[in-house]
Design an enzyme around this catalytic site. Structure first.
Site, PDB file in Angstrom:
ATOM      1  N   GLU A 245      41.152  42.768  23.866  1.00 32.24           N
ATOM      2  CA  GLU A 245      42.342  43.512  24.245  1.00 32.24           C
ATOM      3  C   GLU A 245      42.388  43.584  25.767  1.00 32.24           C
ATOM      4  OE1 GLU A 245      45.030  44.233  23.304  1.00 32.24           O
ATOM      5  OE2 GLU A 245      45.592  45.837  24.658  1.00 32.24           O
ATOM      6  N   SER A 372      33.121  51.325  32.890  1.00 28.48           N
ATOM      7  CA  SER A 372      33.486  52.211  34.008  1.00 28.48           C
ATOM      8  C   SER A 372      34.086  51.392  35.154  1.00 28.48           C
ATOM      9  CB  SER A 372      32.250  52.961  34.503  1.00 28.48           C
ATOM     10  OG  SER A 372      31.400  52.065  35.180  1.00 28.48           O
TER      11      SER A 372
HETATM   12  C1  LIG Z   1      35.956  60.082  26.499  1.00 30.42           C
HETATM   13  C2  LIG Z   1      34.939  59.022  26.200  1.00 30.42           C
HETATM   14  C3  LIG Z   1      34.994  58.342  24.997  1.00 30.42           C
HETATM   15  C4  LIG Z   1      34.029  57.385  24.680  1.00 30.42           C
HETATM   16  N1  LIG Z   1      34.070  56.785  23.446  1.00 30.42           N
HETATM   17  C5  LIG Z   1      33.088  55.930  23.096  1.00 30.42           C
HETATM   18  C6  LIG Z   1      33.043  55.382  21.776  1.00 30.42           C
HETATM   19  O1  LIG Z   1      33.905  55.663  20.932  1.00 30.42           O
HETATM   20  N2  LIG Z   1      32.018  54.565  21.458  1.00 30.42           N
HETATM   21  C7  LIG Z   1      31.047  54.223  22.351  1.00 30.42           C
HETATM   22  O2  LIG Z   1      30.163  53.450  21.992  1.00 30.42           O
HETATM   23  N3  LIG Z   1      31.050  54.731  23.608  1.00 30.42           N
HETATM   24  C8  LIG Z   1      32.042  55.580  23.992  1.00 30.42           C
HETATM   25  N4  LIG Z   1      32.051  56.127  25.259  1.00 30.42           N
HETATM   26  C9  LIG Z   1      30.930  55.843  26.141  1.00 30.42           C
HETATM   27  C10 LIG Z   1      31.278  54.975  27.324  1.00 30.42           C
HETATM   28  O3  LIG Z   1      31.433  53.643  26.944  1.00 30.42           O
HETATM   29  C11 LIG Z   1      30.155  55.186  28.345  1.00 30.42           C
HETATM   30  O4  LIG Z   1      30.259  56.523  28.818  1.00 30.42           O
HETATM   31  C12 LIG Z   1      30.244  54.223  29.490  1.00 30.42           C
HETATM   32  O5  LIG Z   1      29.906  52.938  29.069  1.00 30.42           O
HETATM   33  C13 LIG Z   1      29.304  54.652  30.643  1.00 30.42           C
HETATM   34  O6  LIG Z   1      27.999  54.823  30.154  1.00 30.42           O
HETATM   35  P1  LIG Z   1      27.171  56.151  30.462  1.00 30.42           P
HETATM   36  O7  LIG Z   1      28.003  57.324  30.116  1.00 30.42           O
HETATM   37  O8  LIG Z   1      25.844  56.010  29.810  1.00 30.42           O
HETATM   38  O9  LIG Z   1      26.996  56.184  32.036  1.00 30.42           O
HETATM   39  P2  LIG Z   1      25.979  55.311  32.881  1.00 30.42           P
HETATM   40  O10 LIG Z   1      25.961  53.917  32.377  1.00 30.42           O
HETATM   41  O11 LIG Z   1      24.687  56.039  32.958  1.00 30.42           O
HETATM   42  O12 LIG Z   1      26.679  55.317  34.295  1.00 30.42           O
HETATM   43  C14 LIG Z   1      26.647  56.461  35.164  1.00 30.42           C
HETATM   44  C15 LIG Z   1      27.366  56.085  36.446  1.00 30.42           C
HETATM   45  O13 LIG Z   1      26.671  55.003  37.080  1.00 30.42           O
HETATM   46  C16 LIG Z   1      27.550  53.906  37.293  1.00 30.42           C
HETATM   47  N5  LIG Z   1      26.823  52.653  37.077  1.00 30.42           N
HETATM   48  C17 LIG Z   1      26.054  52.329  36.008  1.00 30.42           C
HETATM   49  N6  LIG Z   1      25.558  51.081  36.146  1.00 30.42           N
HETATM   50  C18 LIG Z   1      26.039  50.603  37.322  1.00 30.42           C
HETATM   51  C19 LIG Z   1      25.913  49.367  38.017  1.00 30.42           C
HETATM   52  N7  LIG Z   1      25.188  48.364  37.517  1.00 30.42           N
HETATM   53  N8  LIG Z   1      26.572  49.226  39.190  1.00 30.42           N
HETATM   54  C20 LIG Z   1      27.328  50.234  39.707  1.00 30.42           C
HETATM   55  N9  LIG Z   1      27.481  51.437  39.096  1.00 30.42           N
HETATM   56  C21 LIG Z   1      26.853  51.612  37.922  1.00 30.42           C
HETATM   57  C22 LIG Z   1      28.645  54.065  36.256  1.00 30.42           C
HETATM   58  O14 LIG Z   1      29.844  53.437  36.660  1.00 30.42           O
HETATM   59  C23 LIG Z   1      28.789  55.575  36.200  1.00 30.42           C
HETATM   60  O15 LIG Z   1      29.612  56.017  37.254  1.00 30.42           O
HETATM   61  C24 LIG Z   1      33.013  57.074  25.613  1.00 30.42           C
HETATM   62  C25 LIG Z   1      32.973  57.738  26.842  1.00 30.42           C
HETATM   63  C26 LIG Z   1      33.909  58.702  27.141  1.00 30.42           C
HETATM   64  C27 LIG Z   1      33.819  59.411  28.463  1.00 30.42           C
END
Ligand SMILES: Cc1cc2nc3c(=O)[nH]c(=O)nc-3n(C[C@H](O)[C@H](O)[C@H](O)COP(=O)(O)OP(=O)(O)OC[C@H]3O[C@@H](n4cnc5c(N)ncnc54)[C@H](O)[C@@H]3O)c2cc1C
Length: 387
Positions: A245, A372
């Site tokens: 998508e 993100s």
């Molecule tokens: C409202 C909402 C709904 C969601 N729904 C789902 C769902 O239905 N199913 C599902 O599986 N997941 C879901 N998610 C999870 C979402 O996919 C993750 O929150 C996202 O992938 C970020 O992972 P994390 O929260 O572990 O943050 P982290 O990966 O720990 O990241 C923390 C911060 O560090 C930054 N960062 C991390 N790695 C790097 C890098 N290599 N370079 C630069 N910056 C970096 C990120 O951009 C972020 O700002 C949802 C999240 C939200 C907020």
């Protein structure tokens, strides 16, 4: 490329408008800030039932699986028109993620069991990818599925799982073996959310709502027949799913609808009798956002029309970044227009002001979920530096 709306398209739009007019009074379509609230499950089901009568539930699926055969541009026009009219936004997990993935990689039995119900909303889905410690770095996931006789035994934890509290099924990434690279040994399986051993725990987000959950698996049995495609190929399917998508992440139809709502509200609410719409600060910000949104809409049309100067994967990241930034700008504008009203709970627009604040809270997540902003920018820079 020619994006002119021709007579055929006009006839098509008139048919769609007539269909939408016919839904007046059913409670399926809502207007104003009511459209900013998450559509209740029942409203989505009734909307899909109405679409099903016309064969319009999943326009973007192949015709043999229920698609309409419309051009990509016509599908976009349809989406714009329905959203403008206040139709609920159908959760992406079934229509945009599970369905297309099962069409591409599922077996005949899975397609027969799931596609029809997924299309008409009688089967709902959640996406079990993220785990504590495995979000952006998804390949670090540890939820395990070990094969015993004819079933996988699943143990572990998923987090941020949208709609897990009511979904019938989860498509999950699980570790079926430990390969030399983290991406190896990941498989995709379909988990019945009513299976014994599953516990769903709510997470309340800053918009004050409950959409996301933690899901715990304690020796949950999943029949071998629920493996999607080949064992160990889950990473490829997940990539397909997330790249499938390409234009939806920008949420242009919703942004257009919401900007119209803000314009209406700004003409109705005012500071010391003069409506906000007459203020210079509002006009400047509104114009900036409207111009950006129009540019985004044209970018999407170019992608949909197959413009060769728009490499699809890079465009997916660009549209996601610009779209999520605009979602936050629109939400902030709504709060700035309505914010002062929050101090007066008896104000006639107090409900709209509360909706704006909740909307701003939810839109904070737009730069986090589905990859993100930082990750999208990494992908973009890698693609540009490699080219
Ligand atoms: C409202 C909402 C709904 C969601 N729904 C789902 C769902 O239905 N199913 C599902 O599986 N997941 C879901 N998610 C999870 C979402 O996919 C993750 O929150 C996202 O992938 C970020 O992972 P994390 O929260 O572990 O943050 P982290 O990966 O720990 O990241 C923390 C911060 O560090 C930054 N960062 C991390 N790695 C790097 C890098 N290599 N370079 C630069 N910056 C970096 C990120 O951009 C972020 O700002 C949802 C999240 C939200 C907020």
């Amino acid at each position: 490329m020619d994006f002119t709306i021709n007579t055929d398209d006009q006839r098509f739009l008139a048919e769609v408008q007539q269909f939408l007019t016919g839904l007046a009074g059913t409670g399926i379509l809502v207007s104003g800030t009511a459209a900013w609230e998450h559509a209740a499950e029942d409203r989505v089901r009734r909307w899909l039932a109405a679409l099903d009568v016309r064969g319009w539930c999943v326009p973007y699926w192949p015709v043999e699986h229920g698609g309409t055969g419309w051009s990509a541009v016509r599908r976009f026009l349809f989406e714009m028109e329905c959203t403008r009219a206040g139709a609920p936004i159908v959760p992406s997990q079934g229509h945009r993620l599970a369905g297309p993935t099962l069409i591409a990689f599922g077996n005949d039995a899975q397609r027969a069991s799931f596609l029809k119900g997924t299309a008409n909303g009688t089967i709902t889905w959640c996406q079990g990818f993220s785990e504590p410690g495995a979000g952006s770095d998804l390949a670090a996931l540890t939820t395990s599925a070990r094969l015993e006789n004819d079933a996988y035994v699943v143990t572990g934890q998923k987090i941020w799982t949208t709609h897990a509290h009511y979904a019938d099924w989860m498509f999950a990434l699980v570790r079926t073996s430990t390969g030399t690279k983290p991406r190896q040994g990941i498989s995709m399986i379909l988990i019945d959310m009513r299976s014994p051993g599953i516990a769903v725990s709510p997470i309340e987000t800053i918009d004050g709502q409950h959409h996301v959950n933690t899901v715990f698996f304690d020796d949950v049995l999943v029949p071998l027949g629920n493996l999607v495609g080949c064992e160990g190929a889950g990473w490829d399917y997940a990539r397909y799913m997330l790249e499938h998508e390409r234009t939806g992440g920008a949420k242009v139809p919703e942004l257009r609808r919401d900007l119209d709502t803000i314009a209406t509200l700004a003409s109705l609410v005012g500071v010391e009798s003069s409506p906000v719409v007459e203020s210079g600060w509002f006009q400047r910000r509104f114009a900036d956002i409207a111009i950006e949104l129009e540019a985004l809409r044209w970018s999407i049309l170019r992608v949909l029309a197959g413009d060769p100067s728009c490499p699809a994967n890079e465009m997916a990241s660009i549209l996601k970044v610009r779209g999520s930034e605009l979602q936050q700008a629109v939400a902030q504008l709504a709060v700035d227009v309505l914010g002062p009203i929050m101090l007066s709970p008896a104000h006639p627009f107090a409900r709209d002001a509360a909706a704006a604040l909740s909307y701003l809270g939810f839109r904070r997540a737009a730069t986090i979920y589905a990859g993100s902003d930082e990750i999208q920018r990494n992908l973009l820079s890698r693609a540009l530096l490699d080219s």
